[in-house]
Design a protein around this motif. Structure first.
Motif, short mmCIF file in Angstrom:
data_model
loop_
_atom_site.label_atom_id
_atom_site.label_comp_id
_atom_site.label_asym_id
_atom_site.label_seq_id
_atom_site.Cartn_x
_atom_site.Cartn_y
_atom_site.Cartn_z
N HIS A 265 0.81 -1.22 0.00
CA HIS A 265 0.00 0.00 0.00
C HIS A 265 0.84 1.27 0.00
O HIS A 265 0.29 2.37 -0.10
N SER A 285 -10.92 8.63 -0.69
CA SER A 285 -11.59 7.70 -1.60
C SER A 285 -13.05 8.10 -1.84
O SER A 285 -13.72 7.49 -2.68
N ARG A 286 -13.55 9.08 -1.10
CA ARG A 286 -14.92 9.55 -1.27
C ARG A 286 -14.91 11.08 -1.39
O ARG A 286 -14.04 11.75 -0.83
N ARG A 541 -20.26 -4.16 4.63
CA ARG A 541 -19.12 -4.85 4.02
C ARG A 541 -18.42 -5.68 5.09
O ARG A 541 -18.25 -5.23 6.22
N THR A 555 -8.30 4.86 7.08
CA THR A 555 -9.47 4.44 6.32
C THR A 555 -10.66 5.35 6.57
O THR A 555 -11.33 5.81 5.65
N SER A 574 -9.93 1.74 2.13
CA SER A 574 -10.97 2.11 1.17
C SER A 574 -10.39 2.45 -0.20
O SER A 574 -11.15 2.67 -1.15
N GLU A 576 -9.08 2.15 -3.78
CA GLU A 576 -9.37 1.16 -4.82
C GLU A 576 -8.08 0.69 -5.49
O GLU A 576 -7.09 1.41 -5.57
N ASN A 577 -8.11 -0.53 -5.97
CA ASN A 577 -7.01 -1.13 -6.74
C ASN A 577 -5.69 -1.20 -5.97
O ASN A 577 -4.62 -1.22 -6.56
#
Length: 657
Positions: A265, A285-286, A541, A555, A574, A576-577
């Motif tokens: 990461h 991420s949001r 989730r 996160t 959170s 992505e990828n």
């Protein structure tokens, strides 16, 4: 001939007889105590090693301990071995005998109660808790009344008996010049013998507690040495505790950083600061029109032990229900076994060290990264809310110096319905928090709040008739957990009906599990804790990967829509990828565990142990089939936080905001 030699020896040692008797008496007390402790823990001791061998090693450790107590006074002997100083010398020996042996006896009689609580002999916690006599005495009075009584009797008995013994030993005939001269002659030999006993080995380094760690069971290793020795060494380490390198070995910082930055990461991140080498940018991420509020609910001692979905006894029905509504972590692990370690990991995303938590260390009281500092720079109002005294464990000082704009404690909770030894109940705490959040939402002020519970703490006091008891006796850990879960559930119900619910992300996580037991160097199963991310914008989730406490705030901050520079090497789960790091780190005394799905490395002061964790049996299994890369990862992550702390490098400079 032998009679003559014995008479000469007796004459030479006459002025040391109180020291000699005290030395021998100390060895006897410590050996008898150890034998009784071994009998008490017979199954674990015999599984770990041969009792005879452990008793011999224990005697060797006791010689070290008694040598430490004896040597300072012995070194002063020549100053008093003369016609004018002999009387004072006898008095000094008498005082030494009474204090030293009472101290030894008190520490040993205190040991069983401490073992029942922490599964180890008295250590640094014994010292740290002395700073908080009110809370500690309440806990002892509620759960260990017999030991308090026995300890008092032992201390009084020792003082009386040793005073009698000292008077008898120091009733000596008139001064004999021959005895004085022979005592001075034999003094260097006694000093050499005691010094050799303290060193206990001809190796490069003298013996220390790690030298006597001869089994894979941390409790048994602690029983080999004495409680006095354990506490004294803890005090020494507290004065020299900032460096993990002194425990696990030195590695160049460039090599450490290179290893850490290769984690999945972090490998794509850019690290622009030489002074703050772990600082990097983490994009949110949001995206929202306005970043979300963040509430961290840190639950006292709420381990997986009590959560049915995680294999526990099932006294958290509200948490079990809520887990279906948010991000639920199946394999989340605490970094340590103390509240301040949990605070350090959650609020600062800081890796654990053999030292005390940075919440209590001097160099981290200002300019040390916390989520509160980050978010206060982003315009958030930041607050700590606690039902007890905020000075406990230095929390108030640490938070005030590192980004928390408001600190609320027991005195700020208006008309609490129930107050126990550790402060206002969780119900009162959450009522106060709920009111604060409504007020802040009403004025449109984004907020970050840390809410720290305390009802699930010995002596496990909570309001009557609040819950249907799980255990017949009210003040048990299971009932306290059930009450804490009830109070949490009631708070979430209120929050869902409030205006701030949709604008807020909640992190519910334990600081650590309850009492840590196990016959392993690091009892990994006792580090397993629940964690849940919840809120109006959060979709359910389940996360099965191994996660550490240090990953949670990165996160949550990302989910809240906040992009930021951060020194934390915790993972934004959170993103992505980006593959999950799938690792956790745990500090247990001076032992450090690094765990992945495939393997576990345990670093100790005397070396390392490799193997894997059997999740079905909840046990560590030794194995030689572990790649060197894992050891390098473990060592780098164990050494990095000490370096960052010592070099004041865990911070985000103003020019990166």
């Amino acid at each position: 001939m032998w009679n003559v030699l014995l008479k000469k020896a007796a004459r030479s040692l006459a002025h040391y007889q109180t020291l000699i008797v005290g030395f021998a008496l100390g060895l006897i007390i410590l050996s008898v105590s150890r034998l009784l402790l071994f009998i008490w823990q017979f199954d674990r001791v015999t599984e770990a090693a041969n009792i005879g061998y452990l008793m011999v090693m224990g005697l060797r450790a006791d010689v070290v301990q008694m040598g430490y107590l004896t040597l300072p006074l012995l070194l002063l002997a020549p100053l008093f071995l003369n016609r004018w100083g002999l009387g004072l010398w006898q008095k000094l020996q008498s005082i030494w005998l009474i204090i030293a042996i009472t101290y030894i006896a008190f520490m040993e009689i205190s040991t069983p109660a401490f073992v029942m609580q922490y599964d180890l002999r008295p250590n640094r916690l014994f010292i740290e808790y002395l700073e908080y006599p009110k809370e500690v005495f309440s806990m002892l009075w509620a759960g260990f009344k017999p030991w308090l009584f026995v300890s008092g009797v032992v201390v009084i008995g020792c003082l009386y008996g040793l005073t009698k013994l000292a008077n008898r030993l120091n009733t000596s005939p008139p001064i004999d010049n021959k005895k004085v001269v022979s005592s001075l002659v034999v003094w260097p030999l006694l000093v050499i013998l005691v010094f050799a006993g303290v060193r206990s080995t001809l190796a490069h380094r003298p013996a220390n507690p790690a030298f006597f760690a001869v089994t894979s069971d941390a409790l048994v290793n602690s029983l080999v040495i004495s409680s006095a020795y354990s506490v004294e060494y803890a005090i020494y380490n507290m004065r020299h505790e900032e460096s993990a390198a002194s425990v696990y070995g030195k590695v160049p910082i460039d090599q450490i950083l290179n290893t850490v930055k290769k984690q999945p990461h972090l490998v794509e991140k850019t690290f622009p600061s030489e002074k703050y080498p772990t600082v990097h940018f983490n994009p949110a991420s949001r995206n929202y029109n306005k970043p979300k509020n963040i509430v961290v609910i840190l639950e006292e001692s709420l381990g997986a032990t009590f959560v049915k979905d995680l294999g526990g006894v099932g006294v958290t029905p509200n948490l079990e229900q809520l887990r279906q509504e948010g991000w639920w972590f199946k394999q989340l692990y605490a970094t340590g076994t103390r509240s301040v370690r949990g605070i350090e990991a959650v609020i600062s995303s800081f890796l654990p060290t053999p030292a005390r938590s940075t919440v209590k260390l001097s160099l981290s009281q200002q300019n040390f990264y916390t989520a509160a500092d980050l978010l206060s720079r982003k315009g958030y109002f930041t607050e700590f809310i606690y039902g007890g005294e905020t000075h406990f464990d230095n929390m108030g000082s640490f938070f005030t110096g590192n980004g928390f704009q408001s600190i609320l404690g027991q005195g700020d909770i208006v008309n609490p319905q129930f107050v126990g030894s550790w402060g206002a109940s969780d119900g009162d705490l959450f009522n106060t928090a709920h009111q604060r959040f409504k007020e802040l939402e009403k004025i449109g002020q984004p907020f970050f709040s840390l809410v720290f519970t305390s009802s699930n703490h010995e002596p496990f006091e909570f309001p009557d008739n609040a819950i249907e008891l799980y255990s017949k006796s009210k003040n048990t850990v299971e009932n306290a957990v059930k009450y804490a879960d009830f109070a949490l559930g009631e708070f979430i119900k209120k929050a869902k009906r409030s205006e701030y619910w949709e604008d807020t992300i909640f992190l519910i996580v334990a600081d650590h599990d309850t009492r840590v037991y196990g016959n392993e160097l690091v009892p990994i199963n006792k580090f397993h804790i629940p964690g849940l991310i919840l809120g109006g914008s959060i979709k359910p989730r389940k996360i099965d990967s191994i996660v550490s406490q240090i990953d949670l705030l990165p996160t949550v901050i990302s989910l809240a829509g906040v992009s930021s520079w951060t020194p934390s090497i915790g993972q934004d789960l959170s993103a992505e990828n980006v593959p999950f790091a799938n690792r956790a780190m745990m500090q247990f005394g001076n032992n450090y565990a690094w765990m992945t799905n495939d393997a576990v490395i345990i670093l100790t002061p005397s070396g390392s142990m490799a193997g894997y964790y059997d999740f079905h049996k909840n046990s560590f299994v030794r194995s030689s089939k572990v790649h060197d890369t894992l050891y390098n990862d473990a060592l780098a992550h164990a050494l990095l936080p000490s370096w960052l702390y010592q070099n004041l490098a865990y911070f985000v400079p103003e020019d990166l905001n």
